[in-house]
Structure formats: C-alpha cells, structure tokens
Design a protein around this motif. Structure first.
Motif, PDB file in Angstrom:
ATOM      1  N   ASP A   1      21.650 -24.510 -37.866  1.00 40.27           N
ATOM      2  CA  ASP A   1      21.296 -25.123 -36.580  1.00 40.27           C
ATOM      3  C   ASP A   1      20.963 -24.056 -35.543  1.00 40.27           C
ATOM      4  O   ASP A   1      19.970 -24.180 -34.802  1.00 40.27           O
ATOM      5  CB  ASP A   1      22.451 -25.994 -36.075  1.00 40.27           C
ATOM      6  N   SER A   2      21.759 -23.007 -35.488  1.00 39.81           N
ATOM      7  CA  SER A   2      21.506 -21.951 -34.502  1.00 39.81           C
ATOM      8  C   SER A   2      20.260 -21.155 -34.856  1.00 39.81           C
ATOM      9  O   SER A   2      19.518 -20.713 -33.969  1.00 39.81           O
ATOM     10  CB  SER A   2      22.717 -21.009 -34.398  1.00 39.81           C
ATOM     11  N   ARG A   3      20.003 -20.977 -36.150  1.00 42.88           N
ATOM     12  CA  ARG A   3      18.786 -20.251 -36.589  1.00 42.88           C
ATOM     13  C   ARG A   3      17.532 -21.038 -36.222  1.00 42.88           C
ATOM     14  O   ARG A   3      16.529 -20.465 -35.803  1.00 42.88           O
ATOM     15  CB  ARG A   3      18.828 -20.028 -38.092  1.00 42.88           C
TER      16      ARG A   3
ATOM     17  N   GLU B   1      17.230 -23.104 -33.737  1.00 43.64           N
ATOM     18  CA  GLU B   1      17.071 -22.975 -32.279  1.00 43.64           C
ATOM     19  C   GLU B   1      16.395 -21.657 -31.928  1.00 43.64           C
ATOM     20  O   GLU B   1      15.513 -21.608 -31.055  1.00 43.64           O
ATOM     21  CB  GLU B   1      18.438 -23.053 -31.594  1.00 43.64           C
ATOM     22  N   GLU B   2      16.783 -20.591 -32.599  1.00 39.56           N
ATOM     23  CA  GLU B   2      16.191 -19.279 -32.332  1.00 39.56           C
ATOM     24  C   GLU B   2      14.711 -19.247 -32.702  1.00 39.56           C
ATOM     25  O   GLU B   2      13.883 -18.687 -31.972  1.00 39.56           O
ATOM     26  CB  GLU B   2      16.952 -18.194 -33.100  1.00 39.56           C
TER      27      GLU B   2
ATOM     28  N   ASP C   1      26.026 -24.774 -42.306  1.00 35.26           N
ATOM     29  CA  ASP C   1      25.399 -25.827 -41.504  1.00 35.26           C
ATOM     30  C   ASP C   1      25.284 -25.403 -40.042  1.00 35.26           C
ATOM     31  O   ASP C   1      24.248 -25.601 -39.401  1.00 35.26           O
ATOM     32  CB  ASP C   1      26.204 -27.127 -41.615  1.00 35.26           C
ATOM     33  N   GLU C   2      26.353 -24.814 -39.512  1.00 30.40           N
ATOM     34  CA  GLU C   2      26.340 -24.383 -38.121  1.00 30.40           C
ATOM     35  C   GLU C   2      25.321 -23.269 -37.898  1.00 30.40           C
ATOM     36  O   GLU C   2      24.594 -23.256 -36.894  1.00 30.40           O
ATOM     37  CB  GLU C   2      27.736 -23.893 -37.702  1.00 30.40           C
ATOM     38  N   ARG C   3      25.272 -22.335 -38.821  1.00 33.08           N
ATOM     39  CA  ARG C   3      24.364 -21.199 -38.680  1.00 33.08           C
ATOM     40  C   ARG C   3      22.909 -21.638 -38.808  1.00 33.08           C
ATOM     41  O   ARG C   3      22.035 -21.114 -38.113  1.00 33.08           O
ATOM     42  CB  ARG C   3      24.717 -20.131 -39.715  1.00 33.08           C
TER      43      ARG C   3
ATOM     44  N   TYR D   1      16.811 -20.356 -44.080  1.00 33.99           N
ATOM     45  CA  TYR D   1      16.742 -20.027 -42.661  1.00 33.99           C
ATOM     46  C   TYR D   1      17.525 -18.763 -42.326  1.00 33.99           C
ATOM     47  O   TYR D   1      17.101 -17.948 -41.500  1.00 33.99           O
ATOM     48  CB  TYR D   1      17.278 -21.195 -41.824  1.00 33.99           C
ATOM     49  N   GLU D   2      18.676 -18.602 -42.942  1.00 33.73           N
ATOM     50  CA  GLU D   2      19.527 -17.450 -42.669  1.00 33.73           C
ATOM     51  C   GLU D   2      18.764 -16.140 -42.870  1.00 33.73           C
ATOM     52  O   GLU D   2      18.829 -15.222 -42.053  1.00 33.73           O
ATOM     53  CB  GLU D   2      20.743 -17.497 -43.592  1.00 33.73           C
TER      54      GLU D   2
ATOM     55  N   GLN E   1      30.174 -23.401 -42.270  1.00 36.13           N
ATOM     56  CA  GLN E   1      29.567 -22.294 -41.532  1.00 36.13           C
ATOM     57  C   GLN E   1      28.063 -22.227 -41.754  1.00 36.13           C
ATOM     58  O   GLN E   1      27.302 -21.926 -40.837  1.00 36.13           O
ATOM     59  CB  GLN E   1      30.218 -20.968 -41.957  1.00 36.13           C
TER      60      GLN E   1
ATOM     61  N   SER F   1      17.619 -13.469 -39.942  1.00 39.45           N
ATOM     62  CA  SER F   1      18.277 -12.163 -39.971  1.00 39.45           C
ATOM     63  C   SER F   1      17.279 -11.032 -40.186  1.00 39.45           C
ATOM     64  O   SER F   1      17.500  -9.900 -39.738  1.00 39.45           O
ATOM     65  CB  SER F   1      19.357 -12.125 -41.057  1.00 39.45           C
TER      66      SER F   1
END
Length: 332
Positions: free
Chosen positions: A282-284, A286-287, A278-280, A217-218, A276, A222
């Motif tokens: 989740d935000s990815r 959502e985006e 896991d948190e990223r 996902y990252e 970090q 990006s």
C-alpha cells in the motif's frame, strides 16, 4: 564456490564463539547461533520474515535456541544457499521459490501464470492441507524441510507503453528472470522477453535497452525502477512467494520439542510477514502514484485474454510437474 561457503561458515561460527556463543554448555543450553541465509537486502519482506522467525524461536525456547540472520548473500547467492542447506551446512534459508525450480522441478507449479487474482486466494492455496503435504514432500525429497510460505504480493509489469488490450504487449522488450516458463509466458503475449541480470535493469530501462520489466511492488520501489517508467500494469501474473526452508538433515537431528518450536515460530513469522507485505505494498503504491507514474488495472476481458493466450505455458508446466500437485494448486 563450495570452499568459499565453507570458509564463510567457519568464519560465522568462530565469530559466534569469540562473542561468547560457542558450542553447547554442560547444561545442554545452545551456546551458538544457527545461521539463516538470504540473498536479499535488509529492508525487504524476506528480511522481516527471517528476523521474525529468529525472534520467535528465541522467545518460544526461552532464549535457549538462537538463530542469526545473514542477508545480502553474505553466505552465498540463491544457488549456493540451496546447496549448502541441502548439505546441512546452513540450517535455514529464506528465499523466493523461482531459483528452486532447477533443484526441484515440481516447484514450477508456482510459475503457472494468472491462476489467482487475489493474494489471499494464493495464500489459501499454498496453506491448503492437501497441497502443503504434497509440496512438503517435494522439498523433503530435495533435502529440505519446508516451514512455510510468505510473499511480496504479485509480480507486476512496468512499462512506457499504455496497456489496455492484449495487442499492447506485442513487441515490448521486457526483462525477465532466466526461467523458461517466465520467458514462454511473455512470448505467448507476443512480447519480446529478455533475460538480464537484475543489477542491469535500471540502466537498461534508462538507456532503452529494454522497454519494460516485471517485479513485485517492493522491488520496483526499493530500486526506484518506476522513475524510468510511465506505467505500472497490474498484470498480477505470478505471486512472489518466499519460502522458509530448513535442512532436512538438521531438522531430523533435533529433538521433537525443538522441531515443534521451529514450526510454531515459522507459523507466526509467516502471518506477520504477510501482514507486513500488505502494508508495504500500500505504501509503495502511494509512492509510485505520487511520482506521477500511472497504475493501470487490467479489466476482466484483458485478464481472460491473457489467460487464454498463456495456455501453452499451462500445458508445459502440467507435463513437467506432478499431476496431483498441479491439480491441488489449481484447487481441483
């Protein structure tokens, strides 16, 4: 290329020297920063992992041991970093495990597809004492000292075709890395894997040269790859593991107390990087959802069908790596 790397390293050390961080002082205090190289951009879990490690080394040594992180392939691409690390020119490298298979064939154990459905299970597997001891030996034989694995979650597929059953993979032109086991996996699903330089992926999707691609996902967010795709399919076919390695020659040259500081710092950095990640993720997600791209999660039947279809990959990797290592990763 090795001459170029040597020139870059000379530049790095001269820069440190001019900045007042030259060689060791009479008191034995470190007066220069050891370089750590990555091929990844700054805004990544790889960078977070590397910087946290450097920060912890400095903290645990009361500022006497210093590491300078060089991202974006400043010290070379993945292959050059591995070669320079094995030679002892670059003490530390943080990178994905995929490029390491060429240097250490047993690393292909991480190319076993769809072994785990939960990233916590992957983490438990690579941290397992028996497995870690064996994989550490693989790295040491290659000239490295393994300090741990963080990750960017799983690799997932993006595509413009809705995938709900095995037959939906058929014929899709999917970009893959130049890795024979990755290519074989997609062929087993009747897709059409197409190795391609990553810098060409966005344009390839835009122009229809390829139909799909796979990445964590990252990377998908990006590089805004989801802009050209209607679906993200959570195939979770491979974990995107990130290794922190040290030149074995360099590690062996350090006193035991400094080696222990490096290992303690690496353990803290690993846990922090995983949190970090896991948190990223989740935000990815959502985006991606906010953009209108739909996320599809395969059901148990489809996951079982993928595993069954991929059996030839298991057979080939089992023949290529240590049987004990293979079984340890699978938890046997």
């Amino acid at each position: 290329m090795k001459k170029l790397i040597s020139l870059l390293l000379v530049t790095v050390f001269l820069t440190a020297l001019l900045a007042g961080c030259g060689a060791a002082s009479d008191s034995g205090e470190q007066r220069y920063a050891w370089p750590l190289g990555t091929s990844s951009p700054e805004d990544t879990v790889t960078q977070i992992y590397a910087e946290k490690f450097a920060e912890e080394v400095s903290r645990l040594s009361d500022g006497k041991m210093k590491i300078q992180v060089y991202p974006n392939s400043v010290l070379g691409g993945d292959r050059e970093l591995l070669e320079s690390c094995a030679d002892g020119d670059i003490p530390f490298v943080v990178q994905n495990t995929a490029p390491q298979v060429t240097f250490m064939p047993d690393i292909a154990v991480f190319d076993l597809p769809c072994v785990y459905d939960d990233i916590e299970d992957v983490r438990a597997a690579v941290d397992d004492k028996d497995f870690y001891t064996q994989i550490q030996s693989v790295y040491q034989d290659g000239g490295y000292d393994l300090l741990g694995f963080a990750d960017q979650g799983f690799r997932v597929m993006t595509t413009n075709k809705k995938v709900t059953q095995l037959s939906d993979f058929k014929g899709q032109k999917i970009r893959t890395m130049e890795n024979s086991f990755h290519i074989q996996f997609w062929k087993c699903l009747k897709a059409s894997p197409t190795p391609m330089t990553f810098s060409e992926v966005y344009i390839g999707l835009q122009q229809g040269t390829i139909d799909a691609q796979e990445n964590p996902y990252e990377v998908i967010v990006s590089n805004r790859l989801y802009e050209q795709q209607d679906y993200v399919v959570e195939t979770n076919h491979l974990p995107h593991l990130i290794s922190l390695i040290c030149s074995k020659e360099f590690m062996d040259s350090l006193p035991e107390d400094q080696q222990e500081i490096l290992r303690q710092a690496a353990e803290t950095a690993k846990e922090y990087a995983r949190e970090q990640s896991d948190e990223r993720i989740d935000s990815r997600i959502e985006e991606i959802v906010a953009s209108g791209t739909e996320i599809l999660t395969p059901d148990d039947d489809l996951r079982a069908a993928i595993r069954e279809a991929a059996q030839p990959v298991y057979d080939n990797i089992a023949a290529a790596v240590s049987p004990a290592l293979y079984n340890a990763y699978l938890g046997k």
